[in-house]
Design a protein around this motif. Structure first.
Motif, mmCIF file in Angstrom:
data_model
loop_
_atom_site.group_PDB
_atom_site.id
_atom_site.type_symbol
_atom_site.label_atom_id
_atom_site.label_comp_id
_atom_site.label_asym_id
_atom_site.label_seq_id
_atom_site.Cartn_x
_atom_site.Cartn_y
_atom_site.Cartn_z
ATOM 1 N N ASP A 1 13.476 -22.591 -34.918
ATOM 2 C CA ASP A 1 12.274 -21.707 -34.640
ATOM 3 C C ASP A 1 10.963 -22.558 -34.123
ATOM 4 O OD1 ASP A 1 13.733 -19.704 -35.955
ATOM 5 O OD2 ASP A 1 12.183 -19.133 -37.366
ATOM 6 N N ILE A 2 10.239 -21.872 -33.285
ATOM 7 C CA ILE A 2 8.803 -22.740 -32.928
ATOM 8 C C ILE A 2 7.790 -21.606 -33.497
ATOM 9 C CG2 ILE A 2 7.552 -23.386 -31.075
ATOM 10 C CD1 ILE A 2 9.996 -23.823 -29.424
ATOM 11 N N SER A 3 6.906 -21.975 -34.031
ATOM 12 C CA SER A 3 6.005 -21.113 -34.490
ATOM 13 C C SER A 3 4.461 -21.610 -34.105
ATOM 14 C CB SER A 3 5.935 -20.913 -36.279
ATOM 15 O OG SER A 3 7.253 -20.449 -36.626
ATOM 16 N N ALA A 4 3.705 -20.687 -33.788
ATOM 17 C CA ALA A 4 2.334 -21.189 -33.227
ATOM 18 C C ALA A 4 1.529 -20.562 -34.224
ATOM 19 C CB ALA A 4 2.041 -20.634 -31.955
ATOM 20 N N VAL A 5 0.432 -21.192 -34.471
ATOM 21 C CA VAL A 5 -0.536 -20.878 -35.499
ATOM 22 C C VAL A 5 -2.029 -20.607 -34.635
ATOM 23 C CG1 VAL A 5 -1.990 -21.113 -37.511
ATOM 24 C CG2 VAL A 5 0.458 -21.965 -37.485
ATOM 25 N N GLY A 6 -2.623 -19.678 -34.946
ATOM 26 C CA GLY A 6 -3.976 -19.187 -34.193
ATOM 27 C C GLY A 6 -4.346 -17.849 -34.035
ATOM 28 N N THR A 7 -5.307 -17.462 -34.853
ATOM 29 C CA THR A 7 -5.743 -16.115 -34.620
ATOM 30 C C THR A 7 -6.075 -15.689 -33.293
ATOM 31 O OG1 THR A 7 -6.461 -16.092 -36.946
ATOM 32 C CG2 THR A 7 -7.545 -14.529 -35.501
ATOM 33 N N GLU A 8 -6.672 -16.897 -32.385
ATOM 34 C CA GLU A 8 -7.067 -16.808 -31.153
ATOM 35 C C GLU A 8 -5.807 -16.304 -30.327
ATOM 36 O OE1 GLU A 8 -6.222 -20.921 -31.620
ATOM 37 O OE2 GLU A 8 -7.419 -19.414 -32.744
ATOM 38 N N LEU A 9 -4.665 -16.579 -30.534
ATOM 39 C CA LEU A 9 -3.239 -16.294 -29.852
ATOM 40 C C LEU A 9 -2.973 -14.900 -29.995
ATOM 41 C CD1 LEU A 9 -1.523 -19.498 -31.023
ATOM 42 C CD2 LEU A 9 -2.683 -19.179 -28.661
ATOM 43 N N THR B 1 19.207 -27.997 -27.947
ATOM 44 C CA THR B 1 18.861 -27.501 -29.151
ATOM 45 C C THR B 1 18.590 -26.104 -28.646
ATOM 46 O OG1 THR B 1 18.198 -29.490 -30.070
ATOM 47 C CG2 THR B 1 16.968 -27.571 -30.876
ATOM 48 N N ALA B 2 19.048 -24.999 -29.298
ATOM 49 C CA ALA B 2 18.570 -23.730 -28.937
ATOM 50 C C ALA B 2 17.457 -23.043 -29.859
ATOM 51 C CB ALA B 2 19.788 -22.687 -28.977
ATOM 52 N N VAL B 3 16.621 -22.719 -29.058
ATOM 53 C CA VAL B 3 15.250 -22.091 -29.835
ATOM 54 C C VAL B 3 15.829 -20.527 -30.116
ATOM 55 C CG1 VAL B 3 12.961 -21.322 -29.698
ATOM 56 C CG2 VAL B 3 13.783 -23.833 -28.730
ATOM 57 N N ARG B 4 15.844 -20.285 -31.347
ATOM 58 C CA ARG B 4 16.297 -18.827 -31.489
ATOM 59 C C ARG B 4 15.170 -17.777 -31.540
ATOM 60 N NH1 ARG B 4 20.513 -22.023 -33.653
ATOM 61 N NH2 ARG B 4 22.536 -21.531 -32.566
ATOM 62 N N ARG B 5 14.144 -18.365 -31.936
ATOM 63 C CA ARG B 5 12.818 -17.574 -32.292
ATOM 64 C C ARG B 5 11.769 -18.051 -32.198
ATOM 65 N NH1 ARG B 5 11.107 -14.901 -37.918
ATOM 66 N NH2 ARG B 5 10.263 -13.034 -37.076
ATOM 67 N N ARG B 6 10.589 -17.502 -31.615
ATOM 68 C CA ARG B 6 9.204 -17.862 -31.342
ATOM 69 C C ARG B 6 8.209 -16.747 -32.076
ATOM 70 N NH1 ARG B 6 8.193 -19.378 -25.272
ATOM 71 N NH2 ARG B 6 6.178 -19.501 -26.514
ATOM 72 N N ILE B 7 7.369 -17.259 -32.712
ATOM 73 C CA ILE B 7 6.394 -16.450 -33.559
ATOM 74 C C ILE B 7 4.881 -16.867 -33.272
ATOM 75 C CG2 ILE B 7 7.996 -15.472 -34.894
ATOM 76 C CD1 ILE B 7 6.481 -16.896 -37.378
ATOM 77 N N ASN C 1 4.367 -17.289 -45.744
ATOM 78 C CA ASN C 1 5.514 -16.271 -45.526
ATOM 79 C C ASN C 1 6.218 -16.722 -44.312
ATOM 80 O OD1 ASN C 1 4.607 -15.000 -47.827
ATOM 81 N ND2 ASN C 1 3.375 -13.542 -46.883
ATOM 82 N N ALA C 2 5.539 -17.036 -43.044
ATOM 83 C CA ALA C 2 6.198 -17.337 -42.101
ATOM 84 C C ALA C 2 7.035 -18.696 -42.111
ATOM 85 C CB ALA C 2 5.271 -17.605 -41.058
ATOM 86 N N VAL C 3 6.673 -19.494 -43.016
ATOM 87 C CA VAL C 3 7.450 -20.678 -43.105
ATOM 88 C C VAL C 3 8.557 -20.557 -44.257
ATOM 89 C CG1 VAL C 3 7.505 -23.123 -44.523
ATOM 90 C CG2 VAL C 3 5.560 -22.393 -43.007
ATOM 91 N N ASP C 4 8.454 -19.812 -45.067
ATOM 92 C CA ASP C 4 9.433 -19.052 -46.108
ATOM 93 C C ASP C 4 10.648 -18.468 -45.342
ATOM 94 O OD1 ASP C 4 8.561 -20.602 -48.273
ATOM 95 O OD2 ASP C 4 7.552 -18.532 -48.964
ATOM 96 N N GLU C 5 10.248 -17.814 -44.277
ATOM 97 C CA GLU C 5 10.994 -16.847 -43.722
ATOM 98 C C GLU C 5 11.929 -17.350 -42.629
ATOM 99 O OE1 GLU C 5 10.829 -13.342 -40.262
ATOM 100 O OE2 GLU C 5 9.216 -13.125 -41.924
ATOM 101 N N ALA C 6 11.099 -18.414 -42.103
ATOM 102 C CA ALA C 6 11.814 -19.245 -41.101
ATOM 103 C C ALA C 6 12.931 -20.412 -41.408
ATOM 104 C CB ALA C 6 10.869 -20.269 -40.261
ATOM 105 N N LEU C 7 12.481 -20.755 -42.631
ATOM 106 C CA LEU C 7 13.414 -21.656 -43.333
ATOM 107 C C LEU C 7 14.521 -21.111 -43.929
ATOM 108 C CD1 LEU C 7 11.003 -24.273 -44.898
ATOM 109 C CD2 LEU C 7 12.443 -24.719 -43.029
ATOM 110 N N SER C 8 14.585 -19.754 -44.204
ATOM 111 C CA SER C 8 15.519 -18.932 -44.630
ATOM 112 C C SER C 8 16.695 -18.901 -43.387
ATOM 113 C CB SER C 8 15.221 -17.577 -45.196
ATOM 114 O OG SER C 8 14.933 -16.851 -44.216
#
Length: 103
Positions: free
Chosen positions: A1-9, A31-37, A48-55
């Motif tokens: 998973d690739i997760s970006a953080v930023g309210t401005e995004l 390496t396949a990226v299966r999800r980006r959020i 919550n996003a970390v917990d969900e991604a690591l699951s």
């Protein structure tokens, strides 16, 4: 998973390009990226996003929300989660160099 953080995004005020670049770099390496959020600058949402991604996966790459600003919560939130090993690096798109980030 690739997760970006930023309210401005979230409203598209700023375009999230780090995930696109990482996907292009990771694919040829097998390496396949299966999800980006995108997650806003909110400690609870990040947690919550970390917990969900690591699951779903064993590796989560975070971009943004890592600087010295008051609303950059990613590092402290992840540091407080049990069993998480952090490998903070600064990657400079367009080059093949990576440098550890000073703590």
């Amino acid at each position: 998973d690739i997760s970006a953080v930023g309210t401005e995004l979230l409203p598209g005020e700023v375009h999230e390009t780090n995930g696109t670049w990482l996907g292009k770099v990771l694919a040829p390496a097998g390496t396949a990226v299966r999800r980006r959020i995108i997650v806003g600058d909110d400690a609870g949402a990040i947690r919550n996003a970390v917990d969900e991604a690591l699951s779903r996966t064993g590796i989560v790459i975070w971009t943004g929300g890592l600087g010295p600003r008051r609303d950059d919560f990613t590092r402290p939130v992840v540091a407080d989660l049990p069993g998480i090993q952090q490998d903070p690096r600064s990657i400079h798109p367009g080059t093949s160099r990576t440098w550890p980030v000073a703590r």
